[in-house]
Design an enzyme around this catalytic site. Sequence first.
Site, short mmCIF file in Angstrom:
data_model
loop_
_atom_site.label_atom_id
_atom_site.label_comp_id
_atom_site.label_asym_id
_atom_site.label_seq_id
_atom_site.Cartn_x
_atom_site.Cartn_y
_atom_site.Cartn_z
N HIS A 1 0.47 -1.69 0.27
CA HIS A 1 -0.53 -0.33 0.04
C HIS A 1 1.11 1.42 -0.08
O HIS A 1 0.56 2.24 -0.58
CB HIS A 1 -1.42 0.00 1.53
N ASP B 1 -11.07 -3.95 0.20
CA ASP B 1 -9.97 -4.24 1.76
C ASP B 1 -9.87 -2.52 1.98
O ASP B 1 -8.94 -2.81 3.67
CB ASP B 1 -8.69 -4.77 1.90
N GLU C 1 -15.27 -0.56 -6.68
CA GLU C 1 -15.33 -1.73 -6.13
C GLU C 1 -16.31 -3.14 -6.14
O GLU C 1 -17.25 -2.11 -6.71
CB GLU C 1 -14.76 -2.30 -4.88
N ASP D 1 -6.06 -1.37 -8.65
CA ASP D 1 -5.30 -2.02 -6.71
C ASP D 1 -6.19 -3.70 -6.92
O ASP D 1 -7.57 -3.37 -6.52
CB ASP D 1 -5.90 -1.70 -5.16
N THR E 1 -7.45 -7.34 -8.38
CA THR E 1 -7.16 -9.26 -8.23
C THR E 1 -6.88 -9.67 -9.40
O THR E 1 -5.69 -8.27 -10.11
CB THR E 1 -7.95 -9.98 -7.91
N1 SAM Z 1 -3.41 -5.92 -2.78
C1 SAM Z 1 -4.20 -6.65 -3.24
C2 SAM Z 1 -3.59 -7.70 -4.35
O1 SAM Z 1 -3.04 -7.38 -5.49
O2 SAM Z 1 -4.21 -9.37 -4.75
C3 SAM Z 1 -5.57 -6.92 -4.30
C4 SAM Z 1 -6.39 -6.03 -3.11
S1 SAM Z 1 -8.10 -5.81 -3.30
C5 SAM Z 1 -8.50 -7.14 -2.29
C6 SAM Z 1 -8.72 -6.24 -5.00
C7 SAM Z 1 -9.95 -5.91 -5.19
O3 SAM Z 1 -10.28 -5.93 -7.08
C8 SAM Z 1 -10.84 -7.09 -4.59
O4 SAM Z 1 -11.42 -6.30 -3.64
C9 SAM Z 1 -11.59 -7.49 -6.12
O5 SAM Z 1 -13.11 -7.87 -5.58
C10 SAM Z 1 -11.40 -6.23 -6.91
N2 SAM Z 1 -12.06 -6.37 -8.40
C11 SAM Z 1 -11.21 -7.07 -8.79
N3 SAM Z 1 -12.11 -6.79 -10.58
C12 SAM Z 1 -12.71 -6.32 -10.27
C13 SAM Z 1 -12.72 -4.88 -10.91
N4 SAM Z 1 -13.16 -5.79 -12.33
N5 SAM Z 1 -13.72 -4.16 -11.28
C14 SAM Z 1 -13.18 -3.64 -9.40
N6 SAM Z 1 -12.98 -3.67 -8.51
C15 SAM Z 1 -12.68 -5.37 -9.12
#
Ligand code: SAM
Length: 285
Positions: free
Chosen positions: A62, A86, A106, A156, A158
């Site tokens: 972060h 998160d 998100e 940020d 997945t």
């Molecule tokens: N630090 C983390 C990593 O590198 O693995 C990422 C953490 S954060 C929890 C990732 C977030 O992206 C998840 O909560 C997920 O639901 C969100 N996410 C995935 N695809 C997305 C999209 N197309 N639009 C918005 N959010 C998305």
Amino acid sequence: MSDWFDETLHEDMALRLKADRVLYDSKTAHQRMVLFQNALFGRVLMLDGVVQTTEGDEFIYHEMLTHVPILAHGRVRRVLIIGGGDGGMLEEVLKHAAVESVTLVEIDPQVIAFSKQYLGKICGKAFDDERTRVVIADGVDYVAACEDRYDLIITDSTDPIGPGEVLFTKRYYTACKSCLAPGGVLVTQNGVPFLQGEELRGTLRILRQNFADASCYLATVPTYAGGPMAFGWASDDTALRRTPLDVLETRHAAAEIATRYYNPRVHQGAFALPGYIAELIGISA
Ligand code: SAM
């Protein structure tokens, strides 16, 4: 009794974490969400079998995705975070008093609700900050339709599997470019190059077509195993990536932010790329 969780991200290598206690294990409309307690890392959040964040090492990821672009730019007021449910990224951005607004987009509202309940050590009170605006939407649709302009966009996400896949496409990066204010910066989560080289190469190929300056920088995050992880960097201001050390030091001191990984020397050093990564993205080291 303790169980072990094997991450399912890579074909030929797996990170294994001991779960002293499973605190949550359920499916949302978008993904399987698991939270467990590990003696070394504290609470660990996994989505679809992939580690997202841990209380123990989240500060590295972060801090590097926020303070590097904010302090390099020097005048960031409006920030867009795509993903980041998160709240850790949000919390870190909000440490900058000069930031006036942060929009977090998100796709999965359950990740946010869950993080407020279980991951207070990571998100703090960031979701209650008056500068925060949360939008529940797919990030790619948000940037494609957005008429606002941001000084900084942080992906940020997945990894490029499931809902996160669209956040590594030409459509997404091109739309991000049109949401940036002049001289704005886009930074991205781009995985571990030793294991996910194609992902970084693909991102950089598109960023280079769209921005005057595109490269990546690095940090080592213990639970993103397999070597340093890469963050994509793109801007039309070619000077920002080379912001002088004395300028970073002045801005860091003025921001009055306590950091445990970030400092201006680490900031500058993070852009020095080992040969195998420079080769991967097609630049000279
Ligand atoms: N630090 C983390 C990593 O590198 O693995 C990422 C953490 S954060 C929890 C990732 C977030 O992206 C998840 O909560 C997920 O639901 C969100 N996410 C995935 N695809 C997305 C999209 N197309 N639009 C918005 N959010 C998305």
